[in-house]
Design a protein around this motif. Structure first.
Motif, PDB file in Angstrom:
ATOM      1  N   LEU A   1      21.275  25.817  97.303  1.00 53.34           N
ATOM      2  CA  LEU A   1      20.848  25.804  95.906  1.00 53.34           C
ATOM      3  C   LEU A   1      19.880  26.947  95.626  1.00 53.34           C
ATOM      4  CD1 LEU A   1      21.147  24.206  93.276  1.00 53.34           C
ATOM      5  CD2 LEU A   1      19.189  22.824  93.960  1.00 53.34           C
TER       6      LEU A   1
ATOM      7  N   GLN B   1      24.809  29.606  85.770  1.00 54.81           N
ATOM      8  CA  GLN B   1      23.638  28.739  85.691  1.00 54.81           C
ATOM      9  C   GLN B   1      24.024  27.269  85.523  1.00 54.81           C
ATOM     10  OE1 GLN B   1      20.406  29.773  86.223  1.00 54.81           O
ATOM     11  NE2 GLN B   1      21.525  31.616  86.835  1.00 54.81           N
ATOM     12  N   GLU B   2      25.242  27.004  85.012  1.00 59.03           N
ATOM     13  CA  GLU B   2      25.687  25.639  84.836  1.00 59.03           C
ATOM     14  C   GLU B   2      26.253  25.064  86.130  1.00 59.03           C
ATOM     15  OE1 GLU B   2      28.528  25.942  81.734  1.00 59.03           O
ATOM     16  OE2 GLU B   2      27.044  26.056  80.133  1.00 59.03           O
TER      17      GLU B   2
ATOM     18  N   ASP C   1      26.037  23.820  89.978  1.00 62.95           N
ATOM     19  CA  ASP C   1      24.991  23.180  90.753  1.00 62.95           C
ATOM     20  C   ASP C   1      25.525  22.752  92.109  1.00 62.95           C
ATOM     21  OD1 ASP C   1      22.534  22.200  91.398  1.00 62.95           O
ATOM     22  OD2 ASP C   1      22.391  20.841  89.690  1.00 62.95           O
TER      23      ASP C   1
ATOM     24  N   ASP D   1      24.907  19.688  95.099  1.00 69.36           N
ATOM     25  CA  ASP D   1      24.301  18.374  95.305  1.00 69.36           C
ATOM     26  C   ASP D   1      24.510  17.929  96.739  1.00 69.36           C
ATOM     27  OD1 ASP D   1      22.932  16.124  94.706  1.00 69.36           O
ATOM     28  OD2 ASP D   1      24.539  15.137  93.597  1.00 69.36           O
TER      29      ASP D   1
ATOM     30  N   SER E   1      29.670  21.231  95.244  1.00 64.81           N
ATOM     31  CA  SER E   1      29.323  22.062  94.094  1.00 64.81           C
ATOM     32  C   SER E   1      30.059  21.494  92.893  1.00 64.81           C
ATOM     33  CB  SER E   1      29.737  23.516  94.340  1.00 64.81           C
ATOM     34  OG  SER E   1      31.119  23.607  94.557  1.00 64.81           O
TER      35      SER E   1
ATOM     36  N   GLU F   1      27.753  20.409  86.000  1.00 65.38           N
ATOM     37  CA  GLU F   1      27.088  19.270  85.366  1.00 65.38           C
ATOM     38  C   GLU F   1      27.500  19.099  83.916  1.00 65.38           C
ATOM     39  OE1 GLU F   1      22.908  18.207  87.272  1.00 65.38           O
ATOM     40  OE2 GLU F   1      22.899  20.175  86.339  1.00 65.38           O
TER      41      GLU F   1
ATOM     42  N   LYS G   1      29.677  15.069  86.471  1.00 70.27           N
ATOM     43  CA  LYS G   1      29.081  15.188  87.796  1.00 70.27           C
ATOM     44  C   LYS G   1      30.093  14.906  88.895  1.00 70.27           C
ATOM     45  CE  LYS G   1      24.916  14.284  90.405  1.00 70.27           C
ATOM     46  NZ  LYS G   1      23.496  14.016  90.293  1.00 70.27           N
TER      47      LYS G   1
END
Length: 508
Positions: free
Chosen positions: A86, A96-97, A99, A101, A119, A122, A126
């Motif tokens: 991350l 940037q959108e 993510d 986890d 990945s 979001e 999710k």
């Protein structure tokens, strides 16, 4: 070190709905071919920004310090990797959108699970995962190859509005990493895993080793680029098609498994075809040459075509042979065995031996003729030998006595295989004559059997023959008990209640 395709170093077992068919490296849907090309490009990058190098070295240092003991499970290691990945995102100018986890919970009922590192976008959902990463302590050839993350790919195909039927799948540990594509596949239930690359060390990846740092940066960049590719993919919606290394269609839907390393499907003109995989170009070429020679002798030529998979040039990818599909019949008659006897006698006369004349390699055609398959062991008399890992149990008693790893294939071996087959249909006199390599007596015994019992074999005998022709695997080796053990343990773990980040959990 030269990488090993999963289907070479491990066994692919396709008897469980969640279990992968392991294709190794080289073939897959269009998305696989495009991702292979993307990795080829990414892997050539050896110049990185100082901030990227610094962050990756910190990750490698922390991975080395993370110890495997009673209080530390793989979830701790995967959490460390997720946090560093991350932190690396901005350094690689990723969306940037986008993510990353750790332990993403997938609510799927009794089989609910946590995915080690994912990945996702979001903004969309999710659960809309664009890449999966399984984290292990160390690489081990003795275990089923990092299949849990691959298995979860199948879960992601369910319950989402028109999801793509494939996902980039990664695995890494302190000593290795690999990547492939998991995609919806064959027989309406099984999904498939095709490998793209593997980097394997016997010692831990180290921040002091420049090659390790660069390869890990390549790995991370591809993890992100592959996810971005998945997110923006506009290609074929039907991922059950197969393409070659140039993206040209080989097989289209429906595709099914018909034998060891063998698929059946339709070409772009709708004609039924058979595709058989080989570990490399040389073995594929040798098989084609043997097939053409034997078919010329028997007067029943087909048209095998060599197909190149991704990476075949560097001997890192598989090749395949595309051939016409030969329709079979369950109404097996005496005529089929007369024709089979003629084939065996003709090959013997021309001083050739097939070497693997078993029922799975014989097609009973609708016109009373037979077609032989699998010419990999075929050779001129005195020059062929059994593979080192040959299974004696795969043959019936009369032929099995000659089967031994790396031993020469006897000149009369096909006759003994024929004798075993004739025993199966109850033609004892014909079997005895086959042992003596006496074509005339074998055919005479078959004709006598026909006059007594009729041309078509009994339902019981035909059922026995069909049973010997059933295949359930697609692999490069024997099916291992460790694969079944793996799924037994997987089911056991799935029965327990799962919680995100549960340190007592044994999965990720």
């Amino acid at each position: 070190e030269k990488s090993f395709c999963p289907s070479v170093s491990n066994n692919g077992f396709s008897g469980d709905a969640r279990c992968p068919v392991l294709l190794g490296k080289g073939f897959g849907p269009k998305a696989y071919q495009e991702l292979y090309a993307l990795w080829t490009k990414v892997s050539q990058n050896v110049s990185f920004k100082p901030v990227q190098v610094q962050l990756m070295k910190k990750l490698l240092d922390q991975m080395v310090k993370c110890k495997h003991d009673e209080g530390t499970n793989e979830g701790v290691l995967s959490g460390l990797i997720a946090r560093k990945f991350l932190a690396l995102l901005p350094a690689f100018n990723s969306c940037q959108e986008f993510d990353i986890d750790h332990q993403l919970f997938m609510p799927t009922g009794p089989s609910s699970c946590d995915i080690a590192v994912t990945s996702f976008d979001e903004v969309e959902c999710k659960q809309y995962v664009h890449s999966l990463l399984e984290v292990k302590w160390n690489h081990s050839k003795s275990h089923f190859p990092e299949a849990q993350a691959c298995a979860y790919a199948d879960i992601l195909f369910r319950g989402l509005p028109k999801p793509l039927q494939w996902v980039p799948t990664f695995a890494m540990s302190k000593t290795h990493f690999r990547c492939g594509v998991s995609f919806a596949g064959f027989d309406g239930s099984h999904w498939v895993y095709s490998e793209i690359f593997e980097y394997l060390k016997m010692s831990p990846l180290s921040s002091s080793n420049e090659g390790d740092v660069i390869m890990m940066l390549n790995f991370f960049e591809f993890f992100i680029r592959a996810a971005e590719f998945h997110k923006s993919y506009k290609g074929e919606s039907d991922q059950t098609l197969f393409v070659d290394n140039s993206g040209k269609l080989i097989l289209n839907h429906p595709i099914c498994i018909v034998g060891a390393r063998v698929l059946q499907g339709n070409d772009e003109e709708g004609r039924k075809k058979i595709l058989k995989f080989y570990p490399d170009l040389t073995i594929a070429q040798q098989s084609i040459a043997k097939q053409k020679k034997i078919e010329e002798i028997l007067g029943r030529p087909t048209n095998p075509r060599l197909i190149h998979g991704c990476g075949f040039e560097s001997e890192q990818g598989m090749c395949a042979v595309l051939d016409d599909f030969v329709p079979s019949t369950s109404l097996v008659t005496i005529d089929h065995f007369v024709n089979l006897t003629e084939h065996v006698a003709k090959l013997f006369e021309e001083k050739m031996v097939h070497g693997d004349l078993r029922l799975p390699n014989i097609v009973f055609e609708t016109d009373g003729k037979v077609t032989l398959l699998d010419y990999e062991w075929a050779a001129e008399m005195g020059s062929g030998s059994f593979p080192a890992e040959v299974s004696q149990a795969a043959f019936e008693p009369l032929a099995a006595q000659f089967v031994k790893g790396s031993a020469s294939i006897p000149a009369h071996f096909d006759w003994y295989c024929l004798a075993d087959i004739l025993n199966m249909i109850g033609c004892k006199l014909g079997s005895d004559a086959a042992v003596q390599q006496n074509k005339v007596e074998v055919i005479s015994a078959l004709q006598e059997m026909e006059s007594e019992s009729g041309k078509t074999l009994s339902k019981e005998v035909r059922s026995k023959l069909c049973k010997h022709q059933v295949h359930g695997y697609l692999n490069f080796g024997r099916v291992s008990e460790r694969v079944k053990d793996y799924f037994r343990s997987f089911e056991k773990r799935a029965l327990g209640k799962r919680r995100i980040g549960d340190s007592s959990s044994n999965s990720f």
